[in-house]
Design an enzyme around this catalytic site. Structure first.
Site, PDB file in Angstrom:
ATOM      1  N   LYS A   1       0.833  -1.213   0.000  1.00 37.17           N
ATOM      2  CA  LYS A   1       0.000   0.000   0.000  1.00 37.17           C
ATOM      3  C   LYS A   1       0.862   1.255   0.000  1.00 37.17           C
ATOM      4  CE  LYS A   1      -1.929   1.825   3.823  1.00 37.17           C
ATOM      5  NZ  LYS A   1      -2.328   3.227   4.081  1.00 37.17           N
ATOM      6  N   ASN A   2       1.927   1.252   0.823  1.00 41.74           N
ATOM      7  CA  ASN A   2       2.738   2.459   0.998  1.00 41.74           C
ATOM      8  C   ASN A   2       3.616   2.767  -0.213  1.00 41.74           C
ATOM      9  OD1 ASN A   2       1.619   2.865   3.497  1.00 41.74           O
ATOM     10  ND2 ASN A   2       3.360   2.041   4.650  1.00 41.74           N
TER      11      ASN A   2
ATOM     12  N   CYS B   1      -4.972  17.810  11.381  1.00 40.84           N
ATOM     13  CA  CYS B   1      -3.527  18.045  11.450  1.00 40.84           C
ATOM     14  C   CYS B   1      -3.249  19.521  11.263  1.00 40.84           C
ATOM     15  CB  CYS B   1      -2.812  17.249  10.358  1.00 40.84           C
ATOM     16  SG  CYS B   1      -1.106  17.724  10.090  1.00 40.84           S
TER      17      CYS B   1
ATOM     18  N   ARG C   1       2.744  17.511  12.294  1.00 44.33           N
ATOM     19  CA  ARG C   1       3.227  16.365  11.543  1.00 44.33           C
ATOM     20  C   ARG C   1       3.819  16.882  10.247  1.00 44.33           C
ATOM     21  NH1 ARG C   1      -0.674  11.257  11.593  1.00 44.33           N
ATOM     22  NH2 ARG C   1       0.887  10.549  10.106  1.00 44.33           N
TER      23      ARG C   1
ATOM     24  N   ASP D   1       5.036   0.787  11.943  1.00 52.90           N
ATOM     25  CA  ASP D   1       3.809   0.153  11.457  1.00 52.90           C
ATOM     26  C   ASP D   1       3.668  -1.303  11.899  1.00 52.90           C
ATOM     27  OD1 ASP D   1       2.878   2.413  10.265  1.00 52.90           O
ATOM     28  OD2 ASP D   1       3.294   1.813   8.210  1.00 52.90           O
TER      29      ASP D   1
ATOM     30  N   ARG E   1      -8.618  -0.633   4.818  1.00 51.64           N
ATOM     31  CA  ARG E   1      -7.730   0.377   4.234  1.00 51.64           C
ATOM     32  C   ARG E   1      -6.363  -0.216   3.898  1.00 51.64           C
ATOM     33  NH1 ARG E   1      -6.296   4.417   8.026  1.00 51.64           N
ATOM     34  NH2 ARG E   1      -5.051   5.122   6.263  1.00 51.64           N
TER      35      ARG E   1
END
Length: 429
Positions: free
Chosen positions: A22-23, A126, A131, A316, A408
């Site tokens: 996914k990343n 945010c 961040r 993660d 997700r």
């Protein structure tokens, strides 16, 4: 709203195919904005985040076609997307879309580089500075962009186009590195990114950009050099396997016991996590098919771990490791150094009977011989899968609520686990 019901106590045995990352898939899809030719991405996972990004890109005028099965396709292989950004008709990314997924903010880099303007909503929840959105903006300003924050949007312009620059990130940022890398490919001159993120997904995106005609060297190291080019072209690229999914299923096998082949996994993408599992008493074997994970009879040994940027232990996988350590024979210590508020799973794990105490950014987990099933609620993507890992080894029934978080980031989670002997089912509605 869908839920997942699990009856714990079964060992896992069999084969789990590892999906595309996914990343990597998300920034690769965004990179298609850099060219008016078609980018073909193979092994793209079928995830809620991927579907949402398709909607976001479609809002800019991008056409995306998902190819059907082809001869020789393996079962559960990822989808192939043909992404064409021939005509970008809108350079605004609205709040109602961006607020649902932080990574969608990254469209600001390619839009600015190719169209010389972009108006992108700040991600939901945010403030600038808390961040790394501020680092993304800093990088684009170094490349010559003029950016103002107006009504919750980052409004960026570069009327003369972007130009090469030295971008020295004050701290390692994956998102900042992705955005700077993509934007610099079309900037005039040479860009040098220092203190760059070294994650494998950065390298995967750089490899794809080079296939598209970019001139990127040093990806995967803290110093990336990009020689800007006037135009990029289409290419074909396969998304690398998901190291977080690999580590998650490895920890599920470690938790339940058993013997599972993680098909297509690449150990070099998560060696630090595999080393921790070995310390915990799990047998990890590399073979031609991927990684074999075994725990037969041996107890789980406690470990001490701090999360760190790649090649360190991934943040993660922190929640998944914590779930595993609830069954260790002794006390474990896990320190979270990357994100604040990333211990939201602690209270839910306690519902299984886990004993976890927090002291600042360090969690102490007192291992217990048994966990008891319970109704629990997913709070975020990685926390939710830690609850699944605990449930697989808990006595009795667990109901995991709010599983849209799981969808997700994990493709067909319940199918992959049930194929290896887990009693797990999705309950719709």
């Amino acid at each position: 709203m869908d839920r997942i019901r699990i009856i714990g106590g079964n060992k896992l045995n069999g084969t789990i195919p590892i999906s595309g990352a996914k990343n990597a898939a998300l920034p690769l899809m965004i990179a298609a904005l850099l060219t008016d030719e078609t980018l073909i991405l193979e092994n793209v996972p079928r995830l809620a985040d991927v579907a949402l990004l398709q909607r976001i890109l479609g809002n800019h005028g991008v056409d995306i076609m998902s190819a059907g099965k082809r001869p020789g396709d393996r079962e559960h292989q990822g989808q192939t997307l043909h992404i064409s950004a021939a005509n970008i008709i809108d350079t605004t990314a609205p709040y109602d879309l961006v607020s649902k997924m932080r990574a969608s903010f990254w469209v600001i880099g390619p839009l600015l580089a190719r169209m010389k303007e972009a108006k992108v909503s700040l991600p939901g929840g945010c403030a600038i500075g808390t961040r790394p959105v501020d680092l993304l903006i800093m990088a684009l300003e170094k490349l010559g962009a003029e950016i103002v924050i107006d009504g919750g949007y980052a409004v960026a312009r570069a009327p003369q186009g972007l130009h090469g620059a030295t971008i020295d990130f004050p701290k390692v940022t994956v998102s900042g590195t992705h955005v700077a890398l993509m934007a610099a490919t079309l900037a005039a001159g040479t860009t040098v990114i220092t203190n760059a993120a070294c994650e494998p997904e950065i390298t995967d995106v750089a490899d794809c950009l080079n296939k598209m005609g970019a001139k990127v060297t040093g990806a995967g190291t803290p110093r990336i050099v990009i020689e800007g080019v006037a135009k990029l072209h289409g290419a074909r690229h396969a998304v690398l396997p998901d190291r977080i999914e690999t580590g998650t299923y490895a920890m599920a096998v470690a938790m339940t016991g058993g013997d599972v082949q993680l098909q297509g996994a690449r150990p070099e993408l998560l060696q630090s996590a595999l080393d921790v599992l070995t310390q915990a008493g799990v047998t990890i074997t590399q073979n031609n098919e991927g990684i074999r994970v075994q725990r037969n009879g041996a107890g789980i040994r406690p470990v001490e771990v701090s999360t760190a940027p790649f090649p360190g232990f991934p943040t993660d996988l922190q929640a998944q490791l914590m779930a595993l350590m609830t069954r260790a024979e002794g006390a474990s210590h896990i320190t979270e150094t990357i994100f604040e508020n990333r211990f939201m799973h602690v209270q839910e794990l306690a519902r299984f009977g886990a004993r976890i105490t927090l002291d600042g950014e360090t969690a102490t987990i007192e291992g217990r011989p048994t966990l008891r099933g319970a109704p629990v609620m997913a709070t975020d993507l990685r926390a939710s899968v830690s609850l699944v890992i605990a449930a697989l080894a808990a006595e009795g029934e667990t109901m995991v609520n709010r599983i849209y978080h799981l969808d997700r980031g994990f493709e067909r989670l319940e199918d992959k686990l049930s194929a290896c002997g887990a009693t797990i089912e999705r309950i719709s509605g």
